[in-house]
Design an enzyme around this catalytic site. Structure first.
Site, PDB file in Angstrom:
ATOM      1  N   PRO A  34       2.620  -8.630 -12.425  1.00  0.00           N
ATOM      2  CA  PRO A  34       2.361  -7.488 -11.560  1.00  0.00           C
ATOM      3  C   PRO A  34       2.926  -7.621 -10.141  1.00  0.00           C
ATOM      4  CG  PRO A  34       0.346  -8.724 -11.958  1.00  0.00           C
ATOM      5  CD  PRO A  34       1.378  -9.245 -12.911  1.00  0.00           C
ATOM      6  N   ASN A  35       3.448  -6.500  -9.678  1.00  0.00           N
ATOM      7  CA  ASN A  35       3.966  -6.328  -8.313  1.00  0.00           C
ATOM      8  C   ASN A  35       5.301  -7.021  -8.061  1.00  0.00           C
ATOM      9  OD1 ASN A  35       1.647  -4.783  -7.409  1.00  0.00           O
ATOM     10  ND2 ASN A  35       0.516  -6.701  -7.581  1.00  0.00           N
ATOM     11  N   ARG A  37       8.138  -5.901  -0.890  1.00  0.00           N
ATOM     12  CA  ARG A  37       6.763  -6.390  -0.842  1.00  0.00           C
ATOM     13  C   ARG A  37       6.655  -7.647   0.027  1.00  0.00           C
ATOM     14  NH1 ARG A  37       4.147  -9.973  -5.678  1.00  0.00           N
ATOM     15  NH2 ARG A  37       2.056  -9.995  -4.811  1.00  0.00           N
ATOM     16  N   TYR A  63       7.843 -13.200   0.262  1.00  0.00           N
ATOM     17  CA  TYR A  63       8.629 -13.146  -0.986  1.00  0.00           C
ATOM     18  C   TYR A  63      10.121 -12.884  -0.773  1.00  0.00           C
ATOM     19  CZ  TYR A  63       3.942 -12.902  -2.961  1.00  0.00           C
ATOM     20  OH  TYR A  63       2.637 -13.185  -3.295  1.00  0.00           O
ATOM     21  N   HIS A 112       6.449 -19.810  -9.402  1.00  0.00           N
ATOM     22  CA  HIS A 112       5.993 -18.967  -8.295  1.00  0.00           C
ATOM     23  C   HIS A 112       7.017 -19.039  -7.168  1.00  0.00           C
ATOM     24  CE1 HIS A 112       2.220 -18.336 -10.232  1.00  0.00           C
ATOM     25  NE2 HIS A 112       2.180 -19.639 -10.488  1.00  0.00           N
ATOM     26  N   GLU A 163       6.076 -22.368 -15.775  1.00  0.00           N
ATOM     27  CA  GLU A 163       5.398 -21.483 -14.815  1.00  0.00           C
ATOM     28  C   GLU A 163       6.155 -21.509 -13.491  1.00  0.00           C
ATOM     29  OE1 GLU A 163       1.293 -22.530 -14.086  1.00  0.00           O
ATOM     30  OE2 GLU A 163       1.207 -21.308 -12.264  1.00  0.00           O
ATOM     31  N   ALA A 182      -0.293 -12.388  -9.930  1.00  0.00           N
ATOM     32  CA  ALA A 182      -1.748 -12.475  -9.696  1.00  0.00           C
ATOM     33  C   ALA A 182      -2.516 -12.849 -10.967  1.00  0.00           C
ATOM     34  CB  ALA A 182      -2.260 -11.156  -9.139  1.00  0.00           C
ATOM     35  N   HIS A 225      -3.943 -16.395 -11.743  1.00  0.00           N
ATOM     36  CA  HIS A 225      -5.211 -16.893 -11.200  1.00  0.00           C
ATOM     37  C   HIS A 225      -6.431 -16.284 -11.879  1.00  0.00           C
ATOM     38  CE1 HIS A 225      -2.222 -18.026  -8.308  1.00  0.00           C
ATOM     39  NE2 HIS A 225      -2.044 -16.780  -7.885  1.00  0.00           N
ATOM     40  N   ASN A 270       6.490 -15.962 -14.426  1.00  0.00           N
ATOM     41  CA  ASN A 270       5.763 -15.759 -13.168  1.00  0.00           C
ATOM     42  C   ASN A 270       4.724 -14.694 -13.458  1.00  0.00           C
ATOM     43  OD1 ASN A 270       4.737 -15.316 -10.648  1.00  0.00           O
ATOM     44  ND2 ASN A 270       6.726 -15.161  -9.611  1.00  0.00           N
ATOM     45  N   ARG A 311      -1.628 -21.349   0.299  1.00  0.00           N
ATOM     46  CA  ARG A 311      -2.122 -19.992   0.563  1.00  0.00           C
ATOM     47  C   ARG A 311      -3.645 -19.955   0.295  1.00  0.00           C
ATOM     48  NH1 ARG A 311       1.641 -15.764  -2.266  1.00  0.00           N
ATOM     49  NH2 ARG A 311       0.472 -14.406  -0.846  1.00  0.00           N
ATOM     50  N   SER A 333       6.311 -18.296  -3.944  1.00  0.00           N
ATOM     51  CA  SER A 333       5.646 -18.927  -2.793  1.00  0.00           C
ATOM     52  C   SER A 333       4.970 -20.228  -3.232  1.00  0.00           C
ATOM     53  CB  SER A 333       4.602 -17.965  -2.223  1.00  0.00           C
ATOM     54  OG  SER A 333       3.597 -17.685  -3.182  1.00  0.00           O
ATOM     55  N   ARG A 385      -5.648 -18.720  -5.005  1.00  0.00           N
ATOM     56  CA  ARG A 385      -4.317 -18.907  -5.603  1.00  0.00           C
ATOM     57  C   ARG A 385      -4.093 -20.356  -6.066  1.00  0.00           C
ATOM     58  NH1 ARG A 385      -1.722 -13.964  -4.249  1.00  0.00           N
ATOM     59  NH2 ARG A 385      -2.512 -13.169  -2.279  1.00  0.00           N
ATOM     60  N   ASP A 436      -3.982 -18.314 -22.791  1.00  0.00           N
ATOM     61  CA  ASP A 436      -4.092 -18.573 -24.237  1.00  0.00           C
ATOM     62  C   ASP A 436      -2.794 -18.242 -24.962  1.00  0.00           C
ATOM     63  OD1 ASP A 436      -6.692 -19.473 -24.063  1.00  0.00           O
ATOM     64  OD2 ASP A 436      -7.611 -17.662 -24.888  1.00  0.00           O
TER      65      ASP A 436
HETATM   66  C1  DQA Z   1       3.246 -15.319  -6.912  1.00  0.00           C
HETATM   67  C2  DQA Z   1       2.002 -15.930  -6.268  1.00  0.00           C
HETATM   68  C3  DQA Z   1       0.760 -15.187  -6.698  1.00  0.00           C
HETATM   69  O1  DQA Z   1      -0.390 -15.753  -6.081  1.00  0.00           O
HETATM   70  C4  DQA Z   1       0.838 -13.729  -6.289  1.00  0.00           C
HETATM   71  O2  DQA Z   1      -0.292 -13.024  -6.756  1.00  0.00           O
HETATM   72  C5  DQA Z   1       2.106 -13.082  -6.710  1.00  0.00           C
HETATM   73  C6  DQA Z   1       3.352 -13.838  -6.641  1.00  0.00           C
HETATM   74  C7  DQA Z   1       4.538 -15.983  -6.403  1.00  0.00           C
HETATM   75  O3  DQA Z   1       5.548 -15.835  -7.085  1.00  0.00           O
HETATM   76  O4  DQA Z   1       4.548 -16.611  -5.338  1.00  0.00           O
HETATM   77  O5  DQA Z   1       2.124 -11.902  -7.030  1.00  0.00           O
HETATM   78  O6  DQA Z   1       3.176 -15.546  -8.315  1.00  0.00           O
END
Ligand code: DQA
Length: 137
Positions: A9-10, A17, A22, A97, A95, A74, A77, A71, A104, A99, A108, A84
């Site tokens: 998401p996002n 954003r 980011y 990320h 995995e 959110a 977390h 990735n 943070r 950031s 997170r 699963d």
């Molecule tokens: C993120 C870190 C997450 O905590 C956050 O909710 C994101 C982006 C990152 O790529 O740094 O949406 O996954």
């Protein structure tokens, strides 16, 4: 070798954003750079803001692709379901990320993905995706 980047998401809003966290680049333009750099790979990307759609995609590719770069944003977390799914498939998952989630907010610091992942790359900006792909080679 078939590798897919799955974004949660996002992450469709990268470039707009919270650029201080980011960066200012869209994912689509970064993905073009990755495809050029890794032209010998079959590289795909998928993004959804919907938890179940991310699970469906992990299940769809998770027995035939060579690698998943995930990735979960959110949902990392919060989502037992995505965690699963990562454990359920045979394709290795890295995995990612953008950031450094560990410097943070404390919410997170928890990941439901990490225990099922082959490895975790975080904190290197968009380059985290590149390093995750390189880990499969
Ligand atoms: C993120 C870190 C997450 O905590 C956050 O909710 C994101 C982006 C990152 O790529 O740094 O949406 O996954």
């Amino acid at each position: 070798m078939k590798i897919i980047i799955i974004n949660g998401p996002n992450l469709n809003l990268l470039g707009k954003r919270e650029p201080a966290i980011y960066g200012g680049k869209t994912f689509d333009s970064y993905f073009e750079e990755l495809k050029t750099k890794y032209s010998s790979l079959e590289l795909e990307s998928y993004q959804s803001n919907v938890e179940g759609e991310l699970i469906n995609k992990i299940q769809e590719v998770g027995f035939s692709y060579d690698g998943i770069v995930l990735n979960a944003a959110a949902y990392t977390h919060t989502s037992v379901g995505i965690g699963d799914a990562v454990k359920a498939v045979s394709t290795p998952v890295v995995e990612v990320h953008i950031s450094n989630t560990h410097n943070r907010e404390s919410f997170r610091h928890t990941s439901y993905i990490a225990s099922g992942a082959k490895g975790v790359v975080l904190g290197f900006g968009l380059k985290s995706y590149d390093l995750a792909i390189a880990s499969f080679l």
